[in-house]
Design a protein around this motif. Structure first.
Motif, PDB file in Angstrom:
ATOM      1  N   GLU A   1       0.811  -1.206   0.000  1.00  0.00           N
ATOM      2  CA  GLU A   1       0.000   0.000   0.000  1.00  0.00           C
ATOM      3  C   GLU A   1       0.848   1.261   0.000  1.00  0.00           C
ATOM      4  O   GLU A   1       0.511   2.251  -0.635  1.00  0.00           O
ATOM      5  CB  GLU A   1      -0.926   0.003   1.216  1.00  0.00           C
ATOM      6  N   ASN A   2       1.970   1.252   0.724  1.00  0.00           N
ATOM      7  CA  ASN A   2       2.753   2.483   0.885  1.00  0.00           C
ATOM      8  C   ASN A   2       4.081   2.479   0.148  1.00  0.00           C
ATOM      9  O   ASN A   2       4.792   3.480   0.155  1.00  0.00           O
ATOM     10  CB  ASN A   2       3.013   2.736   2.377  1.00  0.00           C
ATOM     11  N   GLY A   3       4.457   1.357  -0.466  1.00  0.00           N
ATOM     12  CA  GLY A   3       5.719   1.293  -1.182  1.00  0.00           C
ATOM     13  C   GLY A   3       6.909   1.247  -0.243  1.00  0.00           C
ATOM     14  O   GLY A   3       6.827   0.788   0.890  1.00  0.00           O
ATOM     15  N   PHE A   4       8.060   1.735  -0.722  1.00  0.00           N
ATOM     16  CA  PHE A   4       9.282   1.723   0.069  1.00  0.00           C
ATOM     17  C   PHE A   4       9.279   2.887   1.063  1.00  0.00           C
ATOM     18  O   PHE A   4       8.721   3.952   0.806  1.00  0.00           O
ATOM     19  CB  PHE A   4      10.507   1.815  -0.847  1.00  0.00           C
ATOM     20  N   GLY A   5       9.964   2.657   2.174  1.00  0.00           N
ATOM     21  CA  GLY A   5      10.064   3.705   3.180  1.00  0.00           C
ATOM     22  C   GLY A   5      11.257   3.476   4.086  1.00  0.00           C
ATOM     23  O   GLY A   5      11.916   2.438   4.040  1.00  0.00           O
ATOM     24  N   VAL A   6      11.578   4.480   4.898  1.00  0.00           N
ATOM     25  CA  VAL A   6      12.666   4.378   5.868  1.00  0.00           C
ATOM     26  C   VAL A   6      12.110   4.663   7.253  1.00  0.00           C
ATOM     27  O   VAL A   6      11.133   5.410   7.426  1.00  0.00           O
ATOM     28  CB  VAL A   6      13.806   5.379   5.542  1.00  0.00           C
ATOM     29  N   ASN A   7      12.734   4.054   8.243  1.00  0.00           N
ATOM     30  CA  ASN A   7      12.335   4.234   9.634  1.00  0.00           C
ATOM     31  C   ASN A   7      13.570   4.526  10.462  1.00  0.00           C
ATOM     32  O   ASN A   7      14.595   3.841  10.330  1.00  0.00           O
ATOM     33  CB  ASN A   7      11.635   2.989  10.176  1.00  0.00           C
ATOM     34  N   LEU A   8      13.492   5.512  11.329  1.00  0.00           N
ATOM     35  CA  LEU A   8      14.578   5.860  12.228  1.00  0.00           C
ATOM     36  C   LEU A   8      13.975   6.108  13.604  1.00  0.00           C
ATOM     37  O   LEU A   8      13.019   6.892  13.734  1.00  0.00           O
ATOM     38  CB  LEU A   8      15.311   7.113  11.735  1.00  0.00           C
ATOM     39  N   SER A   9      14.515   5.460  14.606  1.00  0.00           N
ATOM     40  CA  SER A   9      13.969   5.650  15.947  1.00  0.00           C
ATOM     41  C   SER A   9      15.070   5.524  16.986  1.00  0.00           C
ATOM     42  O   SER A   9      16.054   4.789  16.792  1.00  0.00           O
ATOM     43  CB  SER A   9      12.869   4.624  16.246  1.00  0.00           C
ATOM     44  N   TYR A  10      14.902   6.253  18.065  1.00  0.00           N
ATOM     45  CA  TYR A  10      15.794   6.182  19.228  1.00  0.00           C
ATOM     46  C   TYR A  10      14.936   5.939  20.462  1.00  0.00           C
ATOM     47  O   TYR A  10      13.953   6.644  20.701  1.00  0.00           O
ATOM     48  CB  TYR A  10      16.586   7.477  19.398  1.00  0.00           C
ATOM     49  N   THR A  11      15.321   4.929  21.243  1.00  0.00           N
ATOM     50  CA  THR A  11      14.576   4.575  22.440  1.00  0.00           C
ATOM     51  C   THR A  11      15.531   4.472  23.624  1.00  0.00           C
ATOM     52  O   THR A  11      16.591   3.850  23.508  1.00  0.00           O
ATOM     53  CB  THR A  11      13.829   3.235  22.264  1.00  0.00           C
ATOM     54  N   GLN A  12      15.155   5.078  24.739  1.00  0.00           N
ATOM     55  CA  GLN A  12      15.947   4.984  25.968  1.00  0.00           C
ATOM     56  C   GLN A  12      14.981   4.677  27.118  1.00  0.00           C
ATOM     57  O   GLN A  12      14.092   5.473  27.427  1.00  0.00           O
ATOM     58  CB  GLN A  12      16.689   6.296  26.226  1.00  0.00           C
ATOM     59  N   LYS A  13      15.173   3.508  27.741  1.00  0.00           N
ATOM     60  CA  LYS A  13      14.274   3.085  28.816  1.00  0.00           C
ATOM     61  C   LYS A  13      14.695   3.627  30.177  1.00  0.00           C
ATOM     62  O   LYS A  13      13.913   3.551  31.128  1.00  0.00           O
ATOM     63  CB  LYS A  13      14.214   1.562  28.876  1.00  0.00           C
TER      64      LYS A  13
ATOM     65  N   GLN B   1      13.393   6.974  33.438  1.00  0.00           N
ATOM     66  CA  GLN B   1      12.427   7.586  32.540  1.00  0.00           C
ATOM     67  C   GLN B   1      12.520   6.958  31.144  1.00  0.00           C
ATOM     68  O   GLN B   1      13.570   6.468  30.744  1.00  0.00           O
ATOM     69  CB  GLN B   1      12.664   9.097  32.455  1.00  0.00           C
ATOM     70  N   PHE B   2      11.397   6.997  30.437  1.00  0.00           N
ATOM     71  CA  PHE B   2      11.319   6.419  29.094  1.00  0.00           C
ATOM     72  C   PHE B   2      11.248   7.543  28.062  1.00  0.00           C
ATOM     73  O   PHE B   2      10.497   8.507  28.230  1.00  0.00           O
ATOM     74  CB  PHE B   2      10.074   5.540  28.970  1.00  0.00           C
ATOM     75  N   LEU B   3      12.045   7.409  26.999  1.00  0.00           N
ATOM     76  CA  LEU B   3      12.051   8.389  25.921  1.00  0.00           C
ATOM     77  C   LEU B   3      12.094   7.668  24.586  1.00  0.00           C
ATOM     78  O   LEU B   3      12.876   6.731  24.415  1.00  0.00           O
ATOM     79  CB  LEU B   3      13.253   9.331  26.038  1.00  0.00           C
ATOM     80  N   LYS B   4      11.259   8.109  23.663  1.00  0.00           N
ATOM     81  CA  LYS B   4      11.285   7.538  22.317  1.00  0.00           C
ATOM     82  C   LYS B   4      11.063   8.639  21.295  1.00  0.00           C
ATOM     83  O   LYS B   4      10.134   9.437  21.408  1.00  0.00           O
ATOM     84  CB  LYS B   4      10.218   6.456  22.143  1.00  0.00           C
ATOM     85  N   LEU B   5      11.944   8.670  20.305  1.00  0.00           N
ATOM     86  CA  LEU B   5      11.831   9.575  19.168  1.00  0.00           C
ATOM     87  C   LEU B   5      11.819   8.724  17.906  1.00  0.00           C
ATOM     88  O   LEU B   5      12.659   7.825  17.751  1.00  0.00           O
ATOM     89  CB  LEU B   5      13.007  10.556  19.125  1.00  0.00           C
ATOM     90  N   SER B   6      10.915   8.993  17.011  1.00  0.00           N
ATOM     91  CA  SER B   6      10.840   8.173  15.799  1.00  0.00           C
ATOM     92  C   SER B   6      10.473   9.035  14.594  1.00  0.00           C
ATOM     93  O   SER B   6       9.789  10.062  14.718  1.00  0.00           O
ATOM     94  CB  SER B   6       9.803   7.053  15.971  1.00  0.00           C
ATOM     95  N   PHE B   7      10.952   8.594  13.459  1.00  0.00           N
ATOM     96  CA  PHE B   7      10.667   9.237  12.179  1.00  0.00           C
ATOM     97  C   PHE B   7      10.435   8.147  11.149  1.00  0.00           C
ATOM     98  O   PHE B   7      11.174   7.143  11.103  1.00  0.00           O
ATOM     99  CB  PHE B   7      11.833  10.121  11.747  1.00  0.00           C
ATOM    100  N   ALA B   8       9.403   8.290  10.359  1.00  0.00           N
ATOM    101  CA  ALA B   8       9.096   7.324   9.306  1.00  0.00           C
ATOM    102  C   ALA B   8       8.694   8.078   8.048  1.00  0.00           C
ATOM    103  O   ALA B   8       8.019   9.119   8.119  1.00  0.00           O
ATOM    104  CB  ALA B   8       7.984   6.379   9.743  1.00  0.00           C
TER     105      ALA B   8
END
Length: 783
Positions: free
Chosen positions: A457-469, A476-483
């Motif tokens: 449905e969406n074709g090719f894509g990239v994903n980038l994420s940073y997670t710190q538990k 503390q929990f932190l998550k940053l993501s980009f798609a």
């Protein structure tokens, strides 16, 4: 004898010489002995010394005073040869010198030393399977420290143990040194990794209630299969076998087998000596159930009926030690709420072998008056002490409760911040005081991932994420993501403080931005949201979350041939509003009486849109239940969920407000593949709905393949509907309730990259305009 005032002493004269380390010679001591006439009839006289001066040779880094302190000789003191030898042994035992010589010359003692060199570089060579980063934090030999052969040998053994944990029992490590200038050495650990010793077969003897395949799924050790190059769990590790013995015992005990025993575990080498055959010889015994449950007490201030009311033990239920532990914990918490300190609940179990029941008497008595003196935490270089202490429900000065200490240890381990966490009580400054020692070893808690994805449905894509538990060691929990794909771009941010204000109160902030091109509806959209929230417990199994939010959406670039509904909604422009909501969760998956079953109930509602042209109430509910049958071989699950969107000001909802069903909720249909649709438009745009209801029934079972392949099968039946529009274009759009259903089969595959699931669905009931999706490959989620 020490110098004072920085002045030189006539008693000690120092001579410092630089010695080379061309080769390592053996340590010797030479004692000067005066010539004596040997008279056969005279008795032997022990040699004694008296020195007026000491001369030290060969020092470079170490001060003369340090050597003299180890030697322990005073000016003019007469000492026997044994005392001189003791001084020599102290110098050798200090670990500072590679070579020591004591040379008595009359009234003068010459101390000739050769210092251990300084470590220049520490390296591991020959390691192909494991990177240097694995060993670096484990080695005690460090640059700029004094080289020690004993430390190097211990480091070599540490490296060997790391390889053995990976199943490479034949690994060998040899420490070597390369001498450099200025009394420095490079320490090199030469590694011969050897081959991995796999677990070729994992079998059981004496098991009748559960098959070998079911018991293998319990153990951490796995048989070698087609993924043996990637799965480390199929390597033989003695420590893992010991862990598996405890896990297997807990498995049987929690299912009523109170007499279960592991007779022995045999590990046999294959003829080629490259694999192990492991056999667990077990004695299951009979399955017991709870009999009579009673609560008694001899204490005047205790009413047994009050405590019996919080017990969840029931006659006829399969026996489990965990049920008793949970009930005892509830009763002891009740005692604290009533202000009764040092109360202990001791279960007394009576066996009834004829009817295979266990009577349980819960005796409430006064325990020893022991208090917690302090809690000592060691090993947490990054994590703050407060994060670990927050897992204890007791503090300094509180009554000591062994059961609470065990529960706190489990909570510390469950944080996921530590590779090991040992909690042990010991006697404090007096017999009525206890010190709780918490020894932890920290684990990596952050991850950075970057990858690509492809979907039909969406074709090719990239994903980038940073997670710190464990952000900054505060838990503390932190998550940053980009798609990004050809049709969508999204950013997301999430932060959670699990112990807000030092209480069991989770404070969170979520924000996201989505921009998408809805090719199927021929319009583009932007969505933004910011949601601060608070989450807290309201019962043993229930939690309540409250939140406020700002959300907005914009529909634009609607095509001329789109549905009139889409065109009208896009003409309203960007809409931003505020609101508030709550979520209630009730979860018995971990605290229920049946280890094979659990129930999850979730209800959420949002009231929002204030400040925009559409105010609404949006509610969703989910009920999910699961159980295991046929000796835990088959897992049955049922899920029911639904939602409803209602207007508060008589306005009409937009596409971005309504519900949309896809394969994640109703298998066999594409995203936006069902529900109200404008058949008069050129593209027959899907419009979504103001209400939906879905039911999913599923069974998962083994396929009869070797367990180590990680493959299992499943079948499912889904049914549901999506309906309701505020504007039906004068009745030209059918927004009624039309049930869709599908049936299908699944293949589950446990892989090193995660659990995968392949679904094939065949629709049983659908509308002519619905869009189907027969095949789907997804990440499998557990209940």
């Amino acid at each position: 004898m020490k110098k004072s005032g920085g002045q030189s002493s006539a008693f000690f004269r120092k001579k410092i010489e630089t010695t080379s380390f061309a080769k390592r010679s053996s340590v010797a001591i030479f004692l000067g002995i005066s010539a004596l006439s040997v008279v056969p009839s005279a008795p032997a006289i022990a040699q004694a010394y008296s020195f007026s001066s000491v001369e030290i040779e060969g020092t470079q880094r170490i001060q003369a005073d340090t050597i003299l302190s180890y030697l322990g000789i005073s000016r003019g003191e007469t000492i026997p040869a044994a005392a001189l030898n003791d001084g020599y042994q102290r110098l050798i035992g200090s670990g500072l010198f590679e070579k020591v010589e004591l040379l008595p010359q009359g009234n003068k003692l010459i101390v000739r030393v050769q210092e251990y060199p300084t470590v220049n570089v520490v390296s591991v060579e020959g390691n192909r399977r494991l990177k240097d980063d694995v060993f670096a934090p484990l080695l005690k030999s460090q640059p700029r420290r004094v080289y020690s052969p004993t430390t190097a040998e211990k480091d070599a053994q540490t490296i060997v143990e790391v390889y053995q944990a990976q199943g490479r029992l034949a690994a060998k490590v040899t420490p070597r040194i390369i001498r450099r200038s200025n009394n420095r050495v490079d320490v090199v650990f030469e590694v011969i990794e050897g081959k991995t010793v796999e677990v070729e077969r994992l079998s059981f003897v004496g098991n009748r209630a559960f098959s070998d395949g079911r018991l293998r799924r319990v153990l951490q050790t796995k048989q070698a299969g087609i993924l043996r190059q990637f799965i480390r769990a199929d390597s033989y590790a003695p420590d893992r076998i010991e862990f598996d013995k405890r896990v297997l015992t807990d498995f049987y005990m929690s299912r009523g087998y109170a007499d279960f025993k592991i007779q022995n575990v045999t590990s046999e080498f294959s003829r080629e000596r490259d694999a192990f055959f492991i056999t667990f010889n077990v004695q299951e015994g009979q399955q017991f159930r709870f009999g009579n449950i009673t609560t008694t007490s001899d204490l005047e201030e205790v009413n047994p009926d009050d405590f019996a009311a919080v017990s969840k033990l029931r006659s006829g239920v399969v026996y489990s030690p965990g049920h008793i532990e949970n009930t005892v914990a509830r009763m002891e918490r009740l005692a604290l709420q009533k202000g009764l300190n040092f109360i202990r609940v001791e279960p007394v179990i009576t066996r009834n072998p004829r009817d295979l029941t266990l009577d349980v008497e819960l005796v409430i008595a006064r325990g020893p008056r022991v208090v917690v003196e302090r809690i000592d935490i060691e090993g947490n270089a990054t994590t703050l002490d407060s994060v670990v202490r927050s897992q204890f429900r007791i503090a300094e000065g509180d009554p000591f409760n062994p059961r609470e200490i065990r529960e706190a240890a489990e909570r510390v381990r469950a944080l996921g911040f530590f590779t090991t966490a040992n909690v042990r009580p010991r006697e404090g400054s007096s017999p009525d005081r206890v010190v709780v020692d918490v020894d932890v070893e920290e684990a990596p808690t952050g991850s950075l991932s970057f990858g690509g994805a492809y979907s039909l449905e969406n074709g090719f894509g990239v994903n980038l994420s940073y997670t710190q538990k464990n952000l900054l060691g505060r838990g503390q929990f932190l998550k940053l993501s980009f798609a990004n794909t050809s049709d969508t771009t999204s950013f997301a941010f999430k932060f959670v403080e699990p112990r807000f204000l030092g209480r069991d109160l989770a404070f969170g902030v979520e924000a996201f931005y989505n921009e998408s091109v809805q090719a199927s509806s021929f319009f583009d959209s932007r969505e933004i949201a910011l949601r601060p929230s608070l989450d807290f417990p309201v019962s043993e199994n229930g939690r309540l979350g409250v939140r406020a939010f700002v959300s907005g959406s914009d529909m634009y670039n609607a095509k001329a041939d789109s549905s009139a509904i889409i065109t009208n909604e896009a003409a309203r422009g960007q809409q931003v509003g505020v609101g508030f909501g709550l979520t209630y969760n009730y979860d018995t998956r971990r605290t229920g009486l049946n280890p094979n079953a659990g129930v999850l109930l979730r209800f959420s509602t949002d009231v929002g849109g204030f400040g925009s042209d559409y105010q609404y109430v949006k509610s969703e509910a989910l009920l999910r239940a699961q159980t295991k049958v046929l000796s835990d071989q088959v897992t049955l699950s049922a899920t029911f969920e639904g939602g409803y969107l209602a207007s508060l000001n008589g306005g009409t909802s937009r596409f971005t407000d309504r519900f949309h069903l896809g394969p994640s909720k109703l298998r066999g249909f594409s995203t936006n593949g069902l529900g109200p649709r404008d058949l008069t438009a050129v593209n027959q745009d899907a419009l979504g709905g103001n209400a939906y209801a879905v039911a999913r029934l599923e069974a998962q079972f083994p396929l009869g393949l070797p367990e180590e392949y990680g493959l299992s099968g499943g079948v499912f039946l889904d049914a549901g509907a999506l309906w309701g529009l505020d504007d039906t274009l004068s009745g030209t759009i059918d927004d009624g309730v039309h049930i869709r259903s599908s049936i299908g089969a699944s293949v589950f595959w446990t892989t090193p990259i995660g659990p995968l699931r392949l679904n094939y669905a065949h629709t049983l009931a659908k509308e002519a305009y619905d869009k189907e999706n027969e095949f789907e490959l997804t990440i499998s989620t557990s209940f």
